[in-house]
Design a protein around this motif. Structure first.
Motif, PDB file in Angstrom:
ATOM      1  N   ARG A 156       2.597 -47.597 -45.537  1.00 22.25           N
ATOM      2  CA  ARG A 156       2.441 -46.338 -44.782  1.00 22.25           C
ATOM      3  C   ARG A 156       1.001 -45.851 -44.823  1.00 22.25           C
ATOM      4  N   TRP A 157       0.385 -45.927 -46.008  1.00 20.45           N
ATOM      5  CA  TRP A 157      -0.998 -45.485 -46.154  1.00 20.45           C
ATOM      6  C   TRP A 157      -1.915 -46.323 -45.270  1.00 20.45           C
ATOM      7  N   HIS A 158      -1.699 -47.630 -45.252  1.00 24.57           N
ATOM      8  CA  HIS A 158      -2.518 -48.524 -44.446  1.00 24.57           C
ATOM      9  C   HIS A 158      -2.359 -48.209 -42.951  1.00 24.57           C
ATOM     10  N   VAL A 159      -1.139 -47.990 -42.498  1.00 30.31           N
ATOM     11  CA  VAL A 159      -0.900 -47.676 -41.085  1.00 30.31           C
ATOM     12  C   VAL A 159      -1.527 -46.332 -40.726  1.00 30.31           C
ATOM     13  N   LYS A 164      -5.898 -43.270 -38.021  1.00 29.80           N
ATOM     14  CA  LYS A 164      -7.022 -42.328 -38.082  1.00 29.80           C
ATOM     15  C   LYS A 164      -8.302 -42.999 -37.626  1.00 29.80           C
ATOM     16  N   ARG A 165      -8.521 -44.241 -38.037  1.00 26.73           N
ATOM     17  CA  ARG A 165      -9.711 -44.977 -37.595  1.00 26.73           C
ATOM     18  C   ARG A 165      -9.709 -45.155 -36.082  1.00 26.73           C
ATOM     19  N   ARG A 166      -8.553 -45.516 -35.543  1.00 23.42           N
ATOM     20  CA  ARG A 166      -8.441 -45.718 -34.107  1.00 23.42           C
ATOM     21  C   ARG A 166      -8.719 -44.415 -33.357  1.00 23.42           C
ATOM     22  N   ALA A 167      -8.165 -43.303 -33.858  1.00 26.24           N
ATOM     23  CA  ALA A 167      -8.404 -42.005 -33.213  1.00 26.24           C
ATOM     24  C   ALA A 167      -9.879 -41.630 -33.303  1.00 26.24           C
ATOM     25  N   ARG A 169     -12.427 -43.706 -33.465  1.00 21.81           N
ATOM     26  CA  ARG A 169     -13.153 -44.566 -32.515  1.00 21.81           C
ATOM     27  C   ARG A 169     -12.982 -44.076 -31.084  1.00 21.81           C
ATOM     28  N   ARG A 170     -11.770 -43.630 -30.764  1.00 19.98           N
ATOM     29  CA  ARG A 170     -11.527 -43.118 -29.396  1.00 19.98           C
ATOM     30  C   ARG A 170     -12.331 -41.860 -29.147  1.00 19.98           C
ATOM     31  N   ARG A 171     -12.399 -40.966 -30.137  1.00 21.38           N
ATOM     32  CA  ARG A 171     -13.152 -39.719 -29.964  1.00 21.38           C
ATOM     33  C   ARG A 171     -14.627 -40.028 -29.735  1.00 21.38           C
ATOM     34  N   HIS A 172     -15.164 -40.986 -30.480  1.00 24.00           N
ATOM     35  CA  HIS A 172     -16.567 -41.338 -30.331  1.00 24.00           C
ATOM     36  C   HIS A 172     -16.839 -42.123 -29.060  1.00 24.00           C
ATOM     37  N   ALA A 173     -15.854 -42.825 -28.554  1.00 25.17           N
ATOM     38  CA  ALA A 173     -16.032 -43.632 -27.349  1.00 25.17           C
ATOM     39  C   ALA A 173     -15.865 -42.807 -26.075  1.00 25.17           C
ATOM     40  N   GLU A 174     -15.187 -41.648 -26.156  1.00 24.45           N
ATOM     41  CA  GLU A 174     -14.970 -40.830 -24.947  1.00 24.45           C
ATOM     42  C   GLU A 174     -16.267 -40.189 -24.493  1.00 24.45           C
ATOM     43  N   PRO A 175     -16.530 -40.267 -23.192  1.00 21.61           N
ATOM     44  CA  PRO A 175     -17.729 -39.581 -22.674  1.00 21.61           C
ATOM     45  C   PRO A 175     -17.461 -38.072 -22.613  1.00 21.61           C
ATOM     46  N   ASN A 176     -18.425 -37.296 -23.021  1.00 21.49           N
ATOM     47  CA  ASN A 176     -18.257 -35.821 -23.015  1.00 21.49           C
ATOM     48  C   ASN A 176     -18.668 -35.209 -21.737  1.00 21.49           C
TER      49      ASN A 176
END
Length: 176
Positions: A156-159, A164-167, A169-176
């Protein structure tokens, strides 16, 4: 849980089915549900494998395979974990189980003589067996349940960490 890592070291079912000495188990080996790597199947496989490893019985691998089949958990992990008790570790583990059983039964533990031989073991078997069995059962149940819980928590901790890592990365990849 590192599913890819586990899959890398697990044998393929087809290879095992072709093995001459395992042909009698081809139905069990070919069951796809016994090869799945999920939080539940891996946790239960650790429980079954470690439970069987701590029991002072012959054919631990067969018992672990039947346990994996009954609980529908990962077959190779359950059978592989039985090798925790191997010719090098059996004396240490079973002596610890015996000491645990003697402590639980509130009986003094037999001290090992300088030279262990078959005659000493045969003469003391009636005294050694009850604490050994009790200690082995208590240790097996405790370690089996604890390993199941720990594996599920780690999974569960790993998932959650990967989500969180994926989220992030998505936040940083989204254009503002």
């Amino acid at each position: 849980m590192p599913r890819r890592l586990l899959q890398r070291y697990m044998p393929h079912p087809d290879v095992l089915k072709r093995n001459r000495s395992l042909r009698f188990m081809s139905g069990l080996i070919g069951n796809a549900t016994l090869w799945v790597l999920t939080r539940r199947s891996v946790g239960n496989a650790f429980m079954v494998g470690l439970f069987c490893a701590l029991l002072p019985i012959p054919f631990q691998m067969v018992v672990a395979a039947m346990g994996a089949w009954l609980l529908r958990c990962n077959l190779p992990l359950s059978v592989g974990l039985v090798w925790l008790t191997n010719p090098l570790t059996i004396p240490i583990i079973f002596y610890a189980n015996y000491r645990l059983g003697a402590w639980l039964m509130n009986t003094p533990a037999r001290h090992v003589p300088e030279q262990i031989n078959i005659h000493w073991i045969a003469a003391k078997m009636a005294d050694i067996l009850p604490p050994l069995i009790l200690g082995s059962l208590v240790a097996a149940v405790t370690l089996g349940l604890a390993s199941n819980l720990i594996i599920r928590l780690i999974w569960r901790w790993h998932v959650a960490r990967s989500w969180k890592r994926r989220a992030r990365r998505r936040r940083h990849a989204e254009p503002n």
